[in-house]
Design a protein around this motif. Sequence first.
Motif, PDB file in Angstrom:
ATOM      1  N   LEU A  48       0.952  -1.242   0.358  1.00 34.49           N
ATOM      2  CA  LEU A  48      -0.002  -0.215  -0.435  1.00 34.49           C
ATOM      3  C   LEU A  48       1.015   1.264  -0.112  1.00 34.49           C
ATOM      4  CD1 LEU A  48      -2.707  -1.175   1.912  1.00 34.49           C
ATOM      5  CD2 LEU A  48      -2.679  -1.707  -0.258  1.00 34.49           C
ATOM      6  N   GLN A  49       1.976   0.945   0.519  1.00 35.19           N
ATOM      7  CA  GLN A  49       3.403   2.469   0.125  1.00 35.19           C
ATOM      8  C   GLN A  49       3.183   3.196  -0.781  1.00 35.19           C
ATOM      9  OE1 GLN A  49       3.771   3.752   2.925  1.00 35.19           O
ATOM     10  NE2 GLN A  49       3.433   2.540   4.273  1.00 35.19           N
ATOM     11  N   GLY A  50       2.978   4.274  -0.925  1.00 37.24           N
ATOM     12  CA  GLY A  50       2.597   5.154  -2.240  1.00 37.24           C
ATOM     13  C   GLY A  50       1.849   4.000  -3.357  1.00 37.24           C
ATOM     14  N   CYS A  51       1.274   3.387  -3.405  1.00 41.29           N
ATOM     15  CA  CYS A  51       0.457   3.014  -4.434  1.00 41.29           C
ATOM     16  C   CYS A  51      -1.261   3.564  -4.468  1.00 41.29           C
ATOM     17  CB  CYS A  51      -0.819   1.765  -3.702  1.00 41.29           C
ATOM     18  SG  CYS A  51      -1.579   2.232  -2.170  1.00 41.29           S
ATOM     19  N   THR A  52      -1.332   3.217  -5.400  1.00 45.04           N
ATOM     20  CA  THR A  52      -2.402   3.753  -6.352  1.00 45.04           C
ATOM     21  C   THR A  52      -4.242   3.232  -5.795  1.00 45.04           C
ATOM     22  OG1 THR A  52      -1.524   4.633  -7.786  1.00 45.04           O
ATOM     23  CG2 THR A  52      -3.708   3.974  -8.749  1.00 45.04           C
ATOM     24  N   ILE A  53      -5.248   3.754  -5.179  1.00 42.60           N
ATOM     25  CA  ILE A  53      -6.192   3.206  -5.644  1.00 42.60           C
ATOM     26  C   ILE A  53      -7.462   4.061  -6.037  1.00 42.60           C
ATOM     27  CG2 ILE A  53      -5.423   2.258  -2.777  1.00 42.60           C
ATOM     28  CD1 ILE A  53      -7.903   4.050  -1.480  1.00 42.60           C
ATOM     29  N   VAL A  54      -8.488   3.312  -5.940  1.00 49.04           N
ATOM     30  CA  VAL A  54      -9.828   3.800  -6.682  1.00 49.04           C
ATOM     31  C   VAL A  54     -10.421   3.924  -5.636  1.00 49.04           C
ATOM     32  CG1 VAL A  54     -11.461   3.772  -8.594  1.00 49.04           C
ATOM     33  CG2 VAL A  54      -9.522   2.935  -9.047  1.00 49.04           C
ATOM     34  N   SER A  55     -11.472   4.991  -5.299  1.00 41.42           N
ATOM     35  CA  SER A  55     -12.455   5.228  -4.401  1.00 41.42           C
ATOM     36  C   SER A  55     -13.580   5.583  -4.919  1.00 41.42           C
ATOM     37  CB  SER A  55     -11.571   5.670  -2.965  1.00 41.42           C
ATOM     38  OG  SER A  55     -13.389   6.178  -2.641  1.00 41.42           O
ATOM     39  N   SER A  63     -13.185  11.430   3.976  1.00 35.63           N
ATOM     40  CA  SER A  63     -12.211  11.332   5.354  1.00 35.63           C
ATOM     41  C   SER A  63     -11.245   9.683   5.212  1.00 35.63           C
ATOM     42  CB  SER A  63     -12.919  11.036   6.716  1.00 35.63           C
ATOM     43  OG  SER A  63     -13.667  10.504   6.722  1.00 35.63           O
ATOM     44  N   PHE A  64     -12.315   8.709   4.803  1.00 34.89           N
ATOM     45  CA  PHE A  64     -11.197   7.773   4.446  1.00 34.89           C
ATOM     46  C   PHE A  64     -10.169   7.988   2.836  1.00 34.89           C
ATOM     47  CE2 PHE A  64     -10.677   3.915   1.303  1.00 34.89           C
ATOM     48  CZ  PHE A  64      -9.732   3.170   2.054  1.00 34.89           C
ATOM     49  N   ASP A  65     -10.387   8.599   2.134  1.00 38.00           N
ATOM     50  CA  ASP A  65      -9.272   9.005   0.879  1.00 38.00           C
ATOM     51  C   ASP A  65      -8.313   9.974   1.411  1.00 38.00           C
ATOM     52  OD1 ASP A  65     -11.704   8.509  -0.553  1.00 38.00           O
ATOM     53  OD2 ASP A  65     -12.558   9.858  -0.835  1.00 38.00           O
ATOM     54  N   VAL A  66      -8.665  11.037   2.354  1.00 35.65           N
ATOM     55  CA  VAL A  66      -7.853  11.625   2.731  1.00 35.65           C
ATOM     56  C   VAL A  66      -6.759  11.195   3.787  1.00 35.65           C
ATOM     57  CG1 VAL A  66      -7.327  13.894   4.461  1.00 35.65           C
ATOM     58  CG2 VAL A  66      -9.177  13.950   2.779  1.00 35.65           C
ATOM     59  N   GLU A  67      -6.972  10.392   4.740  1.00 40.47           N
ATOM     60  CA  GLU A  67      -6.220   9.819   5.850  1.00 40.47           C
ATOM     61  C   GLU A  67      -5.448   8.428   5.080  1.00 40.47           C
ATOM     62  OE1 GLU A  67      -8.401   8.394   9.408  1.00 40.47           O
ATOM     63  OE2 GLU A  67      -9.423  10.200   9.683  1.00 40.47           O
ATOM     64  N   PHE A  68      -5.988   8.074   4.156  1.00 37.52           N
ATOM     65  CA  PHE A  68      -5.594   7.091   3.344  1.00 37.52           C
ATOM     66  C   PHE A  68      -4.143   7.426   2.703  1.00 37.52           C
ATOM     67  CE2 PHE A  68      -3.843   3.380   0.422  1.00 37.52           C
ATOM     68  CZ  PHE A  68      -4.325   2.674   0.369  1.00 37.52           C
ATOM     69  N   ALA A  69      -4.722   8.886   1.671  1.00 33.86           N
ATOM     70  CA  ALA A  69      -3.228   9.175   0.863  1.00 33.86           C
ATOM     71  C   ALA A  69      -2.616   9.817   2.143  1.00 33.86           C
ATOM     72  CB  ALA A  69      -4.280  10.506   0.333  1.00 33.86           C
ATOM     73  N   ASP A  70      -2.608  10.130   3.008  1.00 30.01           N
ATOM     74  CA  ASP A  70      -1.897  11.133   3.499  1.00 30.01           C
ATOM     75  C   ASP A  70      -1.236   9.701   4.021  1.00 30.01           C
ATOM     76  OD1 ASP A  70      -0.489  12.905   5.479  1.00 30.01           O
ATOM     77  OD2 ASP A  70      -1.296  11.817   7.335  1.00 30.01           O
ATOM     78  N   PRO A 185      -2.434   1.977 -14.616  1.00 26.87           N
ATOM     79  CA  PRO A 185      -2.335   0.913 -15.163  1.00 26.87           C
ATOM     80  C   PRO A 185      -2.599  -0.187 -14.146  1.00 26.87           C
ATOM     81  CG  PRO A 185       0.031   1.848 -15.003  1.00 26.87           C
ATOM     82  CD  PRO A 185      -0.867   2.955 -14.684  1.00 26.87           C
ATOM     83  N   VAL A 186      -3.800  -0.347 -14.534  1.00 27.47           N
ATOM     84  CA  VAL A 186      -4.626  -1.576 -13.973  1.00 27.47           C
ATOM     85  C   VAL A 186      -4.323  -1.881 -12.341  1.00 27.47           C
ATOM     86  CG1 VAL A 186      -6.437  -1.672 -15.888  1.00 27.47           C
ATOM     87  CG2 VAL A 186      -5.129  -3.480 -15.325  1.00 27.47           C
ATOM     88  N   GLU A 187      -2.913  -2.451 -12.716  1.00 24.85           N
ATOM     89  CA  GLU A 187      -2.180  -3.712 -12.298  1.00 24.85           C
ATOM     90  C   GLU A 187      -1.599  -2.599 -11.005  1.00 24.85           C
ATOM     91  OE1 GLU A 187       1.192  -2.627 -15.822  1.00 24.85           O
ATOM     92  OE2 GLU A 187      -1.870  -3.375 -15.200  1.00 24.85           O
ATOM     93  N   LYS A 188      -1.604  -1.282 -11.363  1.00 25.04           N
ATOM     94  CA  LYS A 188      -1.419  -0.108 -10.387  1.00 25.04           C
ATOM     95  C   LYS A 188      -2.187  -0.541  -9.303  1.00 25.04           C
ATOM     96  CE  LYS A 188       3.012   0.814 -11.796  1.00 25.04           C
ATOM     97  NZ  LYS A 188       4.358   0.278 -10.500  1.00 25.04           N
ATOM     98  N   VAL A 189      -3.332  -0.604  -9.844  1.00 25.72           N
ATOM     99  CA  VAL A 189      -4.736  -0.622  -8.268  1.00 25.72           C
ATOM    100  C   VAL A 189      -4.697  -1.678  -7.368  1.00 25.72           C
ATOM    101  CG1 VAL A 189      -7.140   0.074  -8.082  1.00 25.72           C
ATOM    102  CG2 VAL A 189      -6.155   0.952  -9.707  1.00 25.72           C
ATOM    103  N   GLN A 190      -4.429  -0.858  -6.294  1.00 25.13           N
ATOM    104  CA  GLN A 190      -3.873  -2.388  -4.962  1.00 25.13           C
ATOM    105  C   GLN A 190      -5.442  -2.560  -4.138  1.00 25.13           C
ATOM    106  OE1 GLN A 190      -1.944  -4.352  -4.123  1.00 25.13           O
ATOM    107  NE2 GLN A 190      -0.649  -2.946  -5.878  1.00 25.13           N
ATOM    108  N   LEU A 191      -6.402  -1.990  -3.768  1.00 21.74           N
ATOM    109  CA  LEU A 191      -7.248  -1.976  -3.482  1.00 21.74           C
ATOM    110  C   LEU A 191      -8.456  -0.930  -3.870  1.00 21.74           C
ATOM    111  CD1 LEU A 191      -8.082  -0.821   0.432  1.00 21.74           C
ATOM    112  CD2 LEU A 191      -9.355   0.429  -1.326  1.00 21.74           C
TER     113      LEU A 191
END
Length: 266
Positions: A48-55, A63-70, A185-191
């Motif tokens: 998850l460190q330095g990853c990309t997620i889709v919300s 709140s989830f998005d901000v805390e996750f990004a941070d 890239p689709v494979e970059k999405v971890q969550l």
Amino acid sequence: MIKRVRNWLREKRYKRHRLQSVRARHGLRLVTLGSDYGGWTFLEDDSLQGCTIVSAGLGEDSSFDVEFADRYNARVVIIDPTPRAVAHFSAMKKRFGKRGETGYVSSGSQPVEAYDLSNCSEDNLVMVDRALWCRNETLRFFLPENPEHVSHSIVNFQNDYRQNTDHLMVLAGTLREILHDHAIPVEKVQLLKLDIEGAEVEVIEQILADGLRPRQICVEYDELNRPSKKGFQRVDSADKALRAAGYVCVYGNGSTDYLYLHEEQP
């Protein structure tokens, strides 16, 4: 029908040995980020460190998005065409680089001053004002039954799946298409987080058909809030499709929110 839904929820709520077994195999632990209203639970993983997620599904609680990004120095791609959600994100952007000035509120409408945006910028919080769906098309986006609520719905389960209630017309796209448009890239999405008012069923089926396998999928099965035969069958179908694709349900709040982990075959 309500009894069937309760039994289904009870079955998902735990098989705690299943979660413990998954955690033991992968050395993972549950983490919850966000407000009491808008928070989500997932499994902490080094990937998850330095990853990309889709919300998918913002509303007025990021709140989830901000805390996750941070926490993970991650890039969070937020998808929501709801006018109030777009306005909420626009207000957030004006505070990028600033600390929070107040606490979260108990409702689903957070003041943007509550977010600690000191480490956030347009590089790690991205807003896409389209609807996540199973096709690329322009479609009806139905207003909620209660006009004070923010969440619109493609499937309109709040109004018994009718197609003649008040709506907006919005541009919708598949996850693959939206990621392609933003050079992700689709494979970059971890969550993948899905809070999209019933459309999660069609979206899950499409991402599986497209061969996409995010490591974790957080999903709110909104139709369980209004139990019906059709709604339960749709949710059960999505759950079975995920399990058939190699996902294990490893967390549930006993109501509508569930976490699936994809276990790759050795």
